[in-house]
Design a protein around this motif. Structure first.
Motif, PDB file in Angstrom:
ATOM      1  N   ASN A 167       0.805  -1.220   0.000  1.00 41.89           N
ATOM      2  CA  ASN A 167       0.000   0.000   0.000  1.00 41.89           C
ATOM      3  C   ASN A 167       0.838   1.271   0.000  1.00 41.89           C
ATOM      4  O   ASN A 167       0.297   2.374   0.090  1.00 41.89           O
ATOM      5  CB  ASN A 167      -0.936   0.005   1.210  1.00 41.89           C
ATOM      6  N   ASP A 168       2.164   1.108  -0.111  1.00 40.04           N
ATOM      7  CA  ASP A 168       3.015   2.293  -0.179  1.00 40.04           C
ATOM      8  C   ASP A 168       2.643   3.129  -1.405  1.00 40.04           C
ATOM      9  O   ASP A 168       2.304   2.603  -2.471  1.00 40.04           O
ATOM     10  CB  ASP A 168       4.491   1.874  -0.260  1.00 40.04           C
ATOM     11  N   GLU A 169       2.743   4.418  -1.251  1.00 46.23           N
ATOM     12  CA  GLU A 169       2.347   5.364  -2.302  1.00 46.23           C
ATOM     13  C   GLU A 169       3.079   5.134  -3.611  1.00 46.23           C
ATOM     14  O   GLU A 169       2.559   5.425  -4.696  1.00 46.23           O
ATOM     15  CB  GLU A 169       2.614   6.791  -1.787  1.00 46.23           C
ATOM     16  N   ILE A 170       4.284   4.596  -3.544  1.00 45.41           N
ATOM     17  CA  ILE A 170       5.077   4.430  -4.762  1.00 45.41           C
ATOM     18  C   ILE A 170       4.433   3.459  -5.739  1.00 45.41           C
ATOM     19  O   ILE A 170       4.669   3.508  -6.943  1.00 45.41           O
ATOM     20  CB  ILE A 170       6.511   3.960  -4.423  1.00 45.41           C
ATOM     21  N   PHE A 171       3.569   2.571  -5.228  1.00 41.89           N
ATOM     22  CA  PHE A 171       2.921   1.588  -6.092  1.00 41.89           C
ATOM     23  C   PHE A 171       1.593   2.077  -6.679  1.00 41.89           C
ATOM     24  O   PHE A 171       0.971   1.360  -7.481  1.00 41.89           O
ATOM     25  CB  PHE A 171       2.674   0.288  -5.315  1.00 41.89           C
ATOM     26  N   ASP A 172       1.158   3.275  -6.317  1.00 39.44           N
ATOM     27  CA  ASP A 172      -0.159   3.756  -6.765  1.00 39.44           C
ATOM     28  C   ASP A 172      -0.250   3.842  -8.288  1.00 39.44           C
ATOM     29  O   ASP A 172      -1.251   3.422  -8.886  1.00 39.44           O
ATOM     30  CB  ASP A 172      -0.463   5.119  -6.151  1.00 39.44           C
ATOM     31  N   SER A 173       0.781   4.385  -8.931  1.00 39.98           N
ATOM     32  CA  SER A 173       0.725   4.538 -10.389  1.00 39.98           C
ATOM     33  C   SER A 173       0.742   3.180 -11.083  1.00 39.98           C
ATOM     34  O   SER A 173       0.099   2.990 -12.123  1.00 39.98           O
ATOM     35  CB  SER A 173       1.892   5.400 -10.882  1.00 39.98           C
ATOM     36  N   LEU A 174       1.468   2.228 -10.511  1.00 43.72           N
ATOM     37  CA  LEU A 174       1.499   0.885 -11.088  1.00 43.72           C
ATOM     38  C   LEU A 174       0.141   0.211 -10.952  1.00 43.72           C
ATOM     39  O   LEU A 174      -0.318  -0.503 -11.847  1.00 43.72           O
ATOM     40  CB  LEU A 174       2.568   0.036 -10.393  1.00 43.72           C
ATOM     41  N   ARG A 175      -0.503   0.466  -9.849  1.00 38.32           N
ATOM     42  CA  ARG A 175      -1.842  -0.100  -9.615  1.00 38.32           C
ATOM     43  C   ARG A 175      -2.830   0.465 -10.642  1.00 38.32           C
ATOM     44  O   ARG A 175      -3.745  -0.239 -11.095  1.00 38.32           O
ATOM     45  CB  ARG A 175      -2.279   0.217  -8.185  1.00 38.32           C
ATOM     46  N   ASP A 176      -2.638   1.745 -11.003  1.00 42.03           N
ATOM     47  CA  ASP A 176      -3.505   2.365 -12.006  1.00 42.03           C
ATOM     48  C   ASP A 176      -3.244   1.801 -13.405  1.00 42.03           C
ATOM     49  O   ASP A 176      -4.155   1.674 -14.214  1.00 42.03           O
ATOM     50  CB  ASP A 176      -3.295   3.882 -12.034  1.00 42.03           C
ATOM     51  N   GLU A 177      -1.977   1.466 -13.687  1.00 44.17           N
ATOM     52  CA  GLU A 177      -1.597   1.006 -15.018  1.00 44.17           C
ATOM     53  C   GLU A 177      -1.942  -0.461 -15.256  1.00 44.17           C
ATOM     54  O   GLU A 177      -2.297  -0.854 -16.363  1.00 44.17           O
ATOM     55  CB  GLU A 177      -0.092   1.213 -15.240  1.00 44.17           C
ATOM     56  N   ASP A 179      -4.134  -3.787 -14.369  1.00 44.74           N
ATOM     57  CA  ASP A 179      -5.252  -4.476 -13.727  1.00 44.74           C
ATOM     58  C   ASP A 179      -4.693  -5.710 -13.021  1.00 44.74           C
ATOM     59  O   ASP A 179      -3.874  -6.428 -13.568  1.00 44.74           O
ATOM     60  CB  ASP A 179      -6.288  -4.917 -14.768  1.00 44.74           C
ATOM     61  N   GLY A 180      -5.138  -5.920 -11.817  1.00 49.34           N
ATOM     62  CA  GLY A 180      -4.659  -7.096 -11.092  1.00 49.34           C
ATOM     63  C   GLY A 180      -3.302  -6.907 -10.444  1.00 49.34           C
ATOM     64  O   GLY A 180      -2.617  -7.885 -10.129  1.00 49.34           O
ATOM     65  N   PHE A 181      -2.894  -5.637 -10.226  1.00 51.57           N
ATOM     66  CA  PHE A 181      -1.587  -5.391  -9.617  1.00 51.57           C
ATOM     67  C   PHE A 181      -1.474  -6.072  -8.258  1.00 51.57           C
ATOM     68  O   PHE A 181      -0.458  -6.696  -7.948  1.00 51.57           O
ATOM     69  CB  PHE A 181      -1.340  -3.884  -9.465  1.00 51.57           C
ATOM     70  N   ASP A 182      -2.499  -5.948  -7.430  1.00 57.56           N
ATOM     71  CA  ASP A 182      -2.425  -6.510  -6.078  1.00 57.56           C
ATOM     72  C   ASP A 182      -2.296  -8.026  -6.106  1.00 57.56           C
ATOM     73  O   ASP A 182      -1.556  -8.608  -5.309  1.00 57.56           O
ATOM     74  CB  ASP A 182      -3.655  -6.085  -5.264  1.00 57.56           C
ATOM     75  N   GLU A 183      -2.995  -8.680  -7.022  1.00 55.97           N
ATOM     76  CA  GLU A 183      -2.878 -10.134  -7.155  1.00 55.97           C
ATOM     77  C   GLU A 183      -1.470 -10.506  -7.603  1.00 55.97           C
ATOM     78  O   GLU A 183      -0.878 -11.485  -7.122  1.00 55.97           O
ATOM     79  CB  GLU A 183      -3.899 -10.665  -8.155  1.00 55.97           C
ATOM     80  N   ASN A 292       4.220  -6.214 -25.254  1.00 55.64           N
ATOM     81  CA  ASN A 292       3.871  -7.412 -24.509  1.00 55.64           C
ATOM     82  C   ASN A 292       2.506  -7.925 -24.972  1.00 55.64           C
ATOM     83  O   ASN A 292       1.546  -7.162 -25.073  1.00 55.64           O
ATOM     84  CB  ASN A 292       3.843  -7.060 -23.009  1.00 55.64           C
ATOM     85  N   ARG A 293       2.440  -9.231 -25.278  1.00 57.81           N
ATOM     86  CA  ARG A 293       1.200  -9.801 -25.815  1.00 57.81           C
ATOM     87  C   ARG A 293       0.047  -9.710 -24.822  1.00 57.81           C
ATOM     88  O   ARG A 293      -1.108  -9.525 -25.207  1.00 57.81           O
ATOM     89  CB  ARG A 293       1.440 -11.266 -26.195  1.00 57.81           C
ATOM     90  N   ARG A 294       0.354  -9.794 -23.532  1.00 58.37           N
ATOM     91  CA  ARG A 294      -0.712  -9.838 -22.534  1.00 58.37           C
ATOM     92  C   ARG A 294      -1.173  -8.450 -22.108  1.00 58.37           C
ATOM     93  O   ARG A 294      -2.361  -8.152 -22.094  1.00 58.37           O
ATOM     94  CB  ARG A 294      -0.229 -10.626 -21.323  1.00 58.37           C
ATOM     95  N   TYR A 295      -0.218  -7.581 -21.769  1.00 60.19           N
ATOM     96  CA  TYR A 295      -0.592  -6.274 -21.217  1.00 60.19           C
ATOM     97  C   TYR A 295      -0.462  -5.133 -22.216  1.00 60.19           C
ATOM     98  O   TYR A 295      -0.905  -4.023 -21.956  1.00 60.19           O
ATOM     99  CB  TYR A 295       0.275  -5.955 -19.993  1.00 60.19           C
ATOM    100  N   GLU A 296       0.202  -5.399 -23.347  1.00 55.92           N
ATOM    101  CA  GLU A 296       0.412  -4.401 -24.390  1.00 55.92           C
ATOM    102  C   GLU A 296       1.280  -3.236 -23.926  1.00 55.92           C
ATOM    103  O   GLU A 296       1.182  -2.124 -24.460  1.00 55.92           O
ATOM    104  CB  GLU A 296      -0.920  -3.896 -24.954  1.00 55.92           C
ATOM    105  N   ASP A 297       2.127  -3.470 -22.918  1.00 51.96           N
ATOM    106  CA  ASP A 297       3.125  -2.462 -22.577  1.00 51.96           C
ATOM    107  C   ASP A 297       4.368  -2.729 -23.418  1.00 51.96           C
ATOM    108  O   ASP A 297       4.522  -3.779 -24.049  1.00 51.96           O
ATOM    109  CB  ASP A 297       3.446  -2.476 -21.080  1.00 51.96           C
TER     110      ASP A 297
END
Length: 504
Positions: A167-177, A179-183, A292-297
């Motif tokens: 839950n650290d703030e540094i992960f907020d943008s990754l969570r937005d980018e 789906d399923g970041f927490d999992e 990336n085939r899955r996330y398209e990044d």
């Protein structure tokens, strides 16, 4: 790699002892490295003869998960082998000879057994270095598969991902980018994924790089990259800016990958306009290879073992500086560049090379503070020197004066400036330099030599002044920059510079 394991090793797992714990550690190492663990069919047949049904059942359950050695060689007819191992005394001796023959005939790489008789026979055959006791196997494979950790400054900590606060703030943008970041974070925590992290004074995360070693394909939208041993940078995030943490993380990642024998290093990233991370990684040889085939990044990959042809092609088209950046830490060391010894005082060496062996940590560093110029790959050095014909691509060998008196570090010249005033020097060096404004003001009162350079690496073997004098590289301790182009081969040999990283 194929390792044959005697069943007496597995039976020891029934005991609650140090030996059993050692076996668990050994199996963990071998399984992690995808080593094939085999059981000889005769060993399994011996267990089946056990008249104690309960013990037989337990013993067989211990080995059922491991494959049998297929079509094992038989020593019948190999009179030379049978003569060396000696006439068998009983059926157990016969079986030992058959099992050991698998090592002798190279059907397996190594054999682990606690049977002292087999060890004696292995010694007679000259294959004793391939036949281990459990303790020997654990020690050998721990060293063989030891994961190299590059030296990092005290402000950086090596952690397991499960020790980070999701839950650290540094992960907020990754969570937005994503789906399923927490999992995903839960999954990599369970894997025991590693990371390097910088904590702020309030224990929040200022910067983090999460990485893993893998040997798998990379699935892109329009193609698939073959299986290779790679290091994947899973997360590369720095909230704390201005401290060159990105360069530090990049340096650590590349060094980690090289030392752990990876052939490539890559990361995925949702690129943005004027993306600082993309600028940084492409400057050091990461190339866009697709989405990336899955996330398209975007997927960016760096080749760690460029061919001599690739190095030469880039050298011919763009010169030695481009080679040093793109294929960092490879460099050109041929006749078209000069080589110089550059003396540097200990206090400046201390600040410029924070990862040098035996360096004493400063008090501010223990408080999670960075020495910024120590984080950089691109560095600056300022000195008073006579005019020297130094050009981009030339090689620098830094000589730490006064205390250890040795050549320590290799650099590649990027740019050179001569006779600049204080204000110009400050603009040129930015945060690359080890010098304060006051020190720059003092130095600039005389003829000033400003060298911007790319740090390549520390010499695998530092070279003491006495060695340099004995080899006729130097006559005395250098007081200023010295051209040693004609002595380079000697320096290369004394410093144990790996030809893998050089070309001419």
């Amino acid at each position: 790699m194929r390792v044959l394991t005697d069943t007496n090793i597995f039976i020891l797992r029934e005991d609650n002892s140090v030996v059993s714990e050692n076996l668990q550690n050994l199996l963990r190492i071998l399984n992690k490295e995808s080593v094939t663990i085999l059981i000889h069919p005769i060993s399994k047949a011996e267990i089946k003869k056990d008249k104690d049904k309960d013990r037989k059942k337990v013993s067989l359950s211990k080995i059922e998960t491991y494959p049998l050695l297929e079509s094992p060689p038989n020593p019948i007819g190999d009179n030379e082998y049978l003569t060396v191992v000696g006439k068998p005394k009983n059926s157990h001796d016969i079986n030992d000879n058959i099992i050991l023959y698998s090592v002798y005939k190279n059907a397996v790489d190594f054999f682990i057994t606690e049977d002292r008789g087999i060890h004696k026979k292995a010694s007679k055959l000259g294959i004793e270095d391939r036949v281990f006791t459990l303790d020997e196997a654990l020690t050998t494979f721990e060293e063989m598969f030891k994961e190299f950790q590059p030296p990092y400054p005290p402000a950086i900590a090596a952690k397991k991902v499960y020790n980070l606060d999701v839950n650290d703030e540094i992960f907020d943008s990754l969570r937005d980018e994503y789906d399923g970041f927490d999992e995903w974070f839960i999954d990599i925590s369970k894997e025991g994924r590693d990371c390097w992290v910088h904590f702020n004074s309030d224990e929040s995360i200022g910067a983090v790089l999460i990485y893993k070693q893998e040997d798998d394909i990379i699935e892109l939208k329009d193609k698939t990259l073959d299986k290779k041993k790679r290091v994947k940078i899973s997360t590369f995030k720095a909230k704390k800016t201005g401290f060159k943490i990105g360069e530090l993380f990049l340096k650590l990642s590349i060094e980690f990958a090289l030392k752990n024998n990876a052939t490539e290093i890559y990361l995925t990233h949702f690129s943005k306009p004027d993306d600082h991370l993309v600028e940084l990684i492409t400057d050091y040889g990461f190339s866009y290879v697709g989405k990336n085939r899955r996330y398209e990044d975007d997927v960016y990959l760096k080749e760690l073992n460029p061919s001599k042809e690739d190095l030469k092609h880039l050298f011919d088209s763009d010169g030695p500086v481009k080679v040093a950046k793109t294929f960092y830490p490879h460099f050109y060391d041929g006749t078209e560049v000069n080589k110089f010894i550059v003396p540097i005082r200990p206090e400046f060496h201390h600040r410029l090379y924070v990862d040098y062996k035996g360096r004493q940590t400063t008090i501010p560093e223990f408080s999670n503070e960075f020495i910024i110029e120590g984080n950089t790959i691109k560095k600056a050095y300022i000195c008073n020197s006579v005019r020297i014909n130094m050009n981009p691509g030339d090689l620098l060998f830094f000589y730490r004066s006064h205390d250890v008196k040795e050549l320590t570090t290799i650099g590649v010249v990027e740019k050179v400036f001569i006779d600049k005033n204080k204000e110009d020097i400050i603009k040129i060096v930015g945060k690359r330099t080890v010098y304060t404004n006051k020190e720059i003001e003092e130095i600039s009162k005389k003829r000033t030599f400003v060298i911007l350079f790319i740090m390549v690496f520390h010499l695998p073997k530092s070279i003491k002044l006495e060695e340099l004098k004995k080899a006729n590289v130097l006559k005395a301790a250098p007081q200023s920059i010295i051209n040693v182009t004609d002595k380079y081969i000697t320096i290369k040999e004394l410093g144990d510079i790996n030809g893998r990283f050089t070309f001419d």
